[in-house]
Structure formats: structure tokens, C-alpha cells
Design an enzyme around this catalytic site. Structure first.
Site, PDB file in Angstrom:
ATOM      1  N   PRO A   1       0.675  -1.248  -0.169  1.00 51.21           N
ATOM      2  CA  PRO A   1      -0.183   0.117  -0.056  1.00 51.21           C
ATOM      3  C   PRO A   1       0.837   1.151  -0.020  1.00 51.21           C
ATOM      4  CG  PRO A   1       0.085  -0.901   2.082  1.00 51.21           C
ATOM      5  CD  PRO A   1       0.777  -1.824   1.221  1.00 51.21           C
ATOM      6  N   CYS A   2       1.593   1.485  -0.920  1.00 54.17           N
ATOM      7  CA  CYS A   2       2.279   2.834  -1.139  1.00 54.17           C
ATOM      8  C   CYS A   2       1.256   3.939  -1.162  1.00 54.17           C
ATOM      9  CB  CYS A   2       3.045   2.774  -2.371  1.00 54.17           C
ATOM     10  SG  CYS A   2       2.251   2.413  -3.959  1.00 54.17           S
TER      11      CYS A   2
END
Length: 289
Positions: free
Chosen positions: A233-234
Site C-alpha cells: 500500500p504505497c
């Protein structure tokens, strides 16, 4: 509903009414409201409220995740808010250095809540997810194949479909990831995996917890090179000021992801308030249950 999410993102500054959104989608207001709420977990109006920079700032203020606490407790984000169970393993540094030589990578195009996505995978699991809503198909394909130029690529959407179904909440079950990157990148991506859904952190905080407090810029670069968007989850990494910063696949996609998670988090919190079942033991301050 993916198209509805995109539409709300594009019209967020105009604050479109339920009637206007329903008409655009070719549905009655009641039917659109019902379908959207069932699929996303909140109403269109509630979802629209999350698509603002102010909300991103409030996430940073109210839901900041202290990553070092997560590391110390072994917390990697399991909670009622998580729809995904991830099992990941990294390829050897040599596989990254060789440009993927000897790897067979399957690929296919799939519809997702955040628009059309190019998904790539090996026998070990998903190794790449690229969103084409802002960049287009050709750019997404060139980006992904350019990461592992020596690999062999084969179009095989049927082989990837079960993994894609679990990745985007359609079928449940385990989602396997195969991470191909340099050692420093893998370290940053592992930190990203420890940010629970509905929470955010900063590049400087990631740098601190991996033991490189002066490497915020390098961390930002590693975040941007994350090949498995959404699952790693950047989108949960923001600037220290609370601004969204950049996003490899376009800021509208990042806004949609943050809004999706925040809306579902609040919906789950509302459910918890009416739940009379025994509560789990609280985690230390700064962690997320």
C-alpha cells in the site's frame, strides 16, 4: 461501480448530487444508492466526503500508524478492516540484478475498483499491478515489462484470475505475492505492508523505522518503484505536511484508494459501536487493532 468511483473522483470539486450521479450512470437514484452502498460499504455522499486533501490531512492526524510499534509487536495489520490475507516472499537479489532473466511472468488485464489494471505474476504469486486509468494501457505495459526486461512474458489472464479475485476482495482467501526488487526496496515495501488499512504514515517515518532516518528521499523513490500497487500500500504514504504527494499511477487513483479504505474503516467502526460481542485486548498506544 468502478466507473462510479472514477466519476465521483472527477466531479468531487462540484459536489454532484445523488440524482446527477445516478443519471450519469443510467440508473434511478434509489438503485444507484443501493448498489453503490452494497459494493463500496458507504453511500455515494459519504464516499465523496473522503475525496479531499483535507481528509487526507485528517487521516494523517487521527490515524497515523507508529510503524516501529508494529514491528516490535509483530503486527502486520490483521484486523476486521482487512479484506486481504497476504503471504509474500522475495526473489533473490540476483533475480532483480539480472533483470528477471529466467523468469516466466504471466499477465492479463482486469477490472478493479480503481479502474482497469494490468496484473503480472509468477508461479510464486503476483509480482506486478499497474493501473491504467491515468496512464493508458501502453504506458502501463511498458512500465511493467521494463522492470524485468530479461523475463519471458506470456498473456495468461485465466491463470491469474484466482489471485486477482482474492486481491480485490471478490473471492476471499489468500493472496500470494512475489516481490522482485533491490534489498533496500524490499525493506521499504515490507514496512508499507505493516500499515493497516484506513491508516497512513509518512516517508520520514518509514525511513526512521527501517533504521535509515536520513534516507527519506531514497524511501520516497523506493515507494514510487513499488511494483505491486494496492497490495503493497504505497498509497498510504504521505508527505510530512499531510499532502498526498505523488503517485506512480496518478493522484486520482491514490485519492480513490485512500477514500475507499477510510470509508470502509469508518463503516466498520460504526458497526463495532453497535456490536455487543466481547472486545479484543487493546493494543499499545499508537497501534491499530
Amino acid at each position: 461501480m468502478a466507473e462510479a468511483i472514477r466519476l465521483i473522483g472527477e466531479r468531487r470539486e462540484d459536489q454532484p448530487s445523488l440524482d446527477a450521479l445516478a443519471a450519469e450512470m443510467g440508473m434511478s437514484p434509489a438503485h444507484f444508492q443501493k448498489l453503490f452502498s452494497q459494493w463500496v460499504g458507504v453511500s455515494p455522499k459519504r464516499y465523496l466526503q473522503y475525496l479531499t486533501l483535507d481528509h487526507a490531512r485528517s487521516l494523517l492526524r487521527d490515524r497515523f500508524t507508529v510503524l516501529d510499534t508494529s514491528f516490535e509487536t509483530g503486527l502486520s495489520g490483521p484486523s476486521r478492516l482487512h479484506d486481504l490475507f497476504l503471504r509474500w516472499e522475495a526473489m533473490s537479489p540476483g533475480a532483480y540484478a539480472s533483470g528477471g532473466a529466467g523468469l516466466d511472468i504471466r499477465w492479463g488485464w482486469f477490472d478493479t475498483p480503481f479502474g482497469e489494471a494490468l496484473v503480472m505474476g509468477t508461479d510464486r504469486g503476483i509480482c506486478g499491478i499497474a493501473f491504467a486509468a491515468e496512464t493508458g494501457r501502453d504506458a502501463a505495459m511498458a512500465d511493467m515489462t521494463g522492470r524485468w526486461p530479461a523475463a519471458r512474458f506470456c498473456e495468461a489472464p485465466a491463470a491469474l484470475a484466482p489471485l486477482v479475485g482474492s486481491a480485490f476482495g471478490g473471492t476471499g482467501g489468500e493472496t500470494r505475492l512475489c516481490l522482485i526488487g533491490a534489498p533496500f526496496q524490499l525493506q521499504v515495501w515490507e514496512a508499507l505492508l505493516r500499515i493497516p488499512s484506513g491508516h497512513v504514515t509518512t516517508y520520514s517515518e518509514i525511513a526512521r523505522v527501517i533504521g535509515r532516518p536520513k534516507a527519506s528521499r531514497a524511501v520516497g523513490s523506493a515507494v514510487g518503484r513499488n511494483p505491486v500497487s494496492w497490495l503493497i500500500p504505497c498509497h498510504r504514504a504521505l508527505r510530512k505536511s499531510g499532502e498526498l504527494g505523488g503517485y506512480h499511477w496518478g493522484l486520482p487513483v491514490k485519492r480513490a484508494m485512500l477514500a475507499w479504505e477510510a470509508a470502509r474503516a469508518d463503516a466498520a467502526t460504526d458497526t463495532d459501536r453497535s456490536d455487543t460481542a466481547p472486545r479484543p485486548v487493546a493494543l499499545p498506544s499508537g497501534t491499530a487493532a
